[in-house]
Design a protein around this motif. Sequence first.
Motif, PDB file in Angstrom:
ATOM      1  N   UNK A  12     -26.384  -3.871 -39.343  1.00  0.00           N
ATOM      2  CA  UNK A  12     -26.851  -5.028 -40.122  1.00  0.00           C
ATOM      3  C   UNK A  12     -26.915  -4.673 -41.603  1.00  0.00           C
TER       4      UNK A  12
ATOM      5  N   UNK B  95     -25.188  -6.349 -44.850  1.00  0.00           N
ATOM      6  CA  UNK B  95     -26.040  -6.791 -45.968  1.00  0.00           C
ATOM      7  C   UNK B  95     -25.563  -6.169 -47.280  1.00  0.00           C
TER       8      UNK B  95
ATOM      9  N   UNK C 292     -22.350  -7.817 -48.398  1.00  0.00           N
ATOM     10  CA  UNK C 292     -22.644  -9.130 -48.996  1.00  0.00           C
ATOM     11  C   UNK C 292     -23.215  -8.979 -50.403  1.00  0.00           C
ATOM     12  N   UNK C 293     -24.147  -8.046 -50.535  1.00  0.00           N
ATOM     13  CA  UNK C 293     -24.791  -7.838 -51.835  1.00  0.00           C
ATOM     14  C   UNK C 293     -23.764  -7.361 -52.868  1.00  0.00           C
TER      15      UNK C 293
END
Lengths: 278, 170
Positions: A42, A46, A49-50
């Motif tokens: 996960x 994340x 995406x960041x």
Amino acid sequence: MSAEAAHGGIPEIPNFITVLYNWQQEHPLVQFLHRWENVVFAAIVAVALALVAWRYARHPVMIPRGAQNLLEVLVEGIDNFVRSIIGPTGRAHTPFIGTLFLYIWLMNLSSLLPGMKPATSSLNTTIGLALAVFCYVQYTRVRTLGIGAYIHHLAGSPHFDDLKSAPVWMRPVLLVIKLFVMALLFVLELVGEFVKPISLSLRLAFNIFAEDVLLAVLLGLGLSAGMLLHFPLPFQFFVVPLVLIFSTVQALVFSLLSSVYIALMLPHGEGAAHGEHH
Amino acid sequence: MPPILQLDLQQILSQAISFALLVVVLRKFAWGPLLGILDQRRARIEADLRQAAESKEALGRLQHELSTRLAKIDEETRNKIQQALLEAKRVSLEMQEQARVQARAILAKSQETVEQELAQAKAMLRDQIAEMTVQAVERVLQQKLDQPSDDKLISGILDELERQAPRQAG
């Protein structure tokens, strides 16, 4: 399949952590990664995406170019989606719902990447998301209604006027009973509120888990056939379109129902879906 | 127990916290800037469209005003031409009348001059006739004349008179 034994006979496509674990079981870092496997996967999504946000969306320009076009289409689509459910005030909730959708969607799709595992196939991940949704919804409700009205609403909106009509000696007893019922209702309401996102998390986790198992079974079947034919057969490719569709649909359903929960929390008239559910 | 059913509170909390962090990061670096730029662009497009509509409306008003003014100018021009034509006609009539008066005056004056000159010519002719008559009488008296000679003399005098009369008139 190597991961099969470690997971109670349920087939699973090996990811890079299971490979590392099978190679260096005793290494503390590998043990740590194995223990926090879902959190690591996960976190990878994340961070990706960041990074994309940092690289392409930090300083957008008025005339979009390159990746900004794609991101704007995505952001505008999600914003319209959220506002169509919550109403004009939905803009405030777009970042939360949008992040939720993108996070779940990319985690679901990560099952198609070699060495990756969809973190959403674990209840720990989806219940964590449900907890985040629950906290956000309750926070939104407290911020909108105020803490007093929030507790009053959860306690069943009680009235104390009927105590005046009772005999004086009965009033303390009735008051105690009423307070007890209020506390009970408060807990029940709170549990009910928490169960809503939990039901979503169960649906999401089991769907993605089933997808993952299906991919693993077909991959194993192809490899088994390959042993006989001396040529591996890529059976899992037949379900790739289904995985793409289901991953998107599951992310959409989770985001949609979370939006509906938020809309239900808003005062009358503020959320578009509010009236339909009361 | 299947792995999907193995719940771990620490993992659950970690996932919730990491998601919350992701929301904060994306809100700051993606949602905020992108939604902001979308709003700005929408506002700019709306403003531009509004401005274009206002410009179109203003253009329509100007066109209407221009056509009204042109029509007014046309009307004024037509009136002025009409007035100029009337004035020209009036002036022309006046000039004609003036010319007619002047012509009449010139004619009258010419007639008067002719009459005066005619009278002068007549007077001069009378004087010459008288003088010639006197000369003729003198010549007759100086010569002894017979009847045929008298007739010849008289006719000669009359011929001379006739020759001199047009010269005097001219």
